[in-house]
Design a protein around this motif. Sequence first.
Motif, PDB file in Angstrom:
ATOM      1  N   GLU A  42       0.817  -1.216   0.000  1.00 55.85           N
ATOM      2  CA  GLU A  42       0.000   0.000   0.000  1.00 55.85           C
ATOM      3  C   GLU A  42       0.850   1.266   0.000  1.00 55.85           C
ATOM      4  O   GLU A  42       0.429   2.299  -0.501  1.00 55.85           O
ATOM      5  N   PHE A  47       6.230  -1.321  -0.665  1.00 53.49           N
ATOM      6  CA  PHE A  47       6.503  -1.724  -2.040  1.00 53.49           C
ATOM      7  C   PHE A  47       7.977  -2.065  -2.224  1.00 53.49           C
ATOM      8  O   PHE A  47       8.326  -3.023  -2.928  1.00 53.49           O
ATOM      9  N   ILE A  60      -0.902  -3.663  -6.024  1.00 52.14           N
ATOM     10  CA  ILE A  60      -0.560  -2.287  -5.666  1.00 52.14           C
ATOM     11  C   ILE A  60      -1.780  -1.397  -5.842  1.00 52.14           C
ATOM     12  O   ILE A  60      -2.699  -1.701  -6.598  1.00 52.14           O
ATOM     13  N   LEU A  71       2.914  -6.594 -11.744  1.00 49.89           N
ATOM     14  CA  LEU A  71       2.107  -5.748 -10.880  1.00 49.89           C
ATOM     15  C   LEU A  71       0.638  -5.845 -11.284  1.00 49.89           C
ATOM     16  O   LEU A  71       0.327  -5.954 -12.475  1.00 49.89           O
ATOM     17  N   ARG A  73      -2.515  -3.469 -10.544  1.00 51.70           N
ATOM     18  CA  ARG A  73      -2.929  -2.207  -9.917  1.00 51.70           C
ATOM     19  C   ARG A  73      -4.445  -2.218  -9.686  1.00 51.70           C
ATOM     20  O   ARG A  73      -5.230  -2.477 -10.606  1.00 51.70           O
ATOM     21  N   ALA A  77      -5.393  -1.895  -2.438  1.00 56.51           N
ATOM     22  CA  ALA A  77      -4.639  -3.145  -2.388  1.00 56.51           C
ATOM     23  C   ALA A  77      -5.090  -4.047  -1.241  1.00 56.51           C
ATOM     24  O   ALA A  77      -5.103  -5.280  -1.382  1.00 56.51           O
TER      25      ALA A  77
END
Length: 347
Positions: A42, A47, A60, A71, A73, A77
Motif C-alpha cells: 500500500e 513496495f 498495488i 504488478l 494495480r 490493495a
Amino acid sequence: MQITTADLARHLGGELIGNGDATLTGFASADNARPGDLTFAEKEAYFAAAEASAATAILISGAFTSATKVLIRVPDARVAAAKALPLFFPADSFAPGIDSTARIAASAQIDPSAHIGPGCVIGENVIIGARTVLMGGNHVARDSRIGDDTRLSPHVVLYARTELGHRVSIHAGTVIGSDGYGYVFNQGKHVKILQVGHVIIHNDVEIGANAAIDRGALGPTIIGEGTKIDNLVHVAHNVVIGKHCLIMGQVGFAGSTHLGDYAVVASQSGIAGHLKIGRQAIIGAKSGVMRDVADKETVLGIPAAPDKQAKRQWIAVQRLPELMLRVRELEKQLATLAPSSAPKPSA
C-alpha cells in the motif's frame, strides 16, 4: 490452487502490468514470500520490501513501477488482498450429512445439504438451513432457527429460541442466549429475575471465540447485519448492536445499551447500561463509557470524554511531576521572604 496473473487481474478488476502468463500458487507477506507467491503493498516502504522479495507478483494501489515483478494495480490493495486470499486458502469443505453420534430431535428440520458433526445435540423444533455446518460438539436448544451457509465452530452453544441469519460465523466456545444478569434485592438476599427473552443475530455477522451474548430479559438481544465481534466479548441482556459495527476483544456491554450502525468499540472497553452510542461513534481502547455518545463522536479514557479533551487531560497529568517541583521551589522562595516582609511589632 494455481491461477495466472492475467486471470487474477480479471477476477479483481485490476490493471495487469507485466507478464500475464505467470503462475501464482500462494499468497504471503513480503518477508515470507517465495517464487509463485502474490503479495501486496500500500505504501512506498512496503513496495520496496515487496519488490526486493521473492514474490512473483504484487498487488498495488499506487503509481508504482517495477522492472522485476508483475504488478496488478487496483483501487485498494488491502481490499483486493481480502478478495484474493480465498482463492489460495479456500475454506474447509464439509460433506452434507449427519454424523452417527449426533442426537437429533424428531421435530427438528435439517436441510439435506447441511453438515451436522460428531457429538451435536439438536433440540425440538430446531430449523437448520442449506449448507450450514455444525462442526462438532454443538448444542442447539429447542425452537432455534439457523439460516443458510452459517458455520458454528466446535462447542458453540445456542440456547432456546436463538435466531441466526444467513452466512453467520461463530467461533469455538461461544455461548449465545445464556441468562441475562438480572436480580432484585428482597429480604436480605438477591432474587433472580427470570430472563425469558432470546437472541437475534442477523445476516453476515461474525463472532469470535469464547464470547457470551445473553438473551433479553423480556424482548430480544439483537446483533445487526454485518457486525464483527472479536474474542472474549460480553453482550448483556437487551443490548441492541447496529449494522456493520466493529467490536474488538474483551469489550463488555451492560444491559439495554443501543449501539448505532458502523460504530467501533476498541479493546477492553466497558459500556454502562441503558446508553445510546451513536452511528459511526468511536470508543477508544480501555475506555469506560458512562454517558451517551453522539453520532460520529470519538471518546477516550475513564470516564470516557471527547478525544481532544481526554488527550489534554493526559498531557496535563504527565506534566504534574514537573509542576509539583516548581510549586515546591516557589514555596521555598516564599519562605525566605516571609521574615523580612512581616510587619514589625509596635512600640
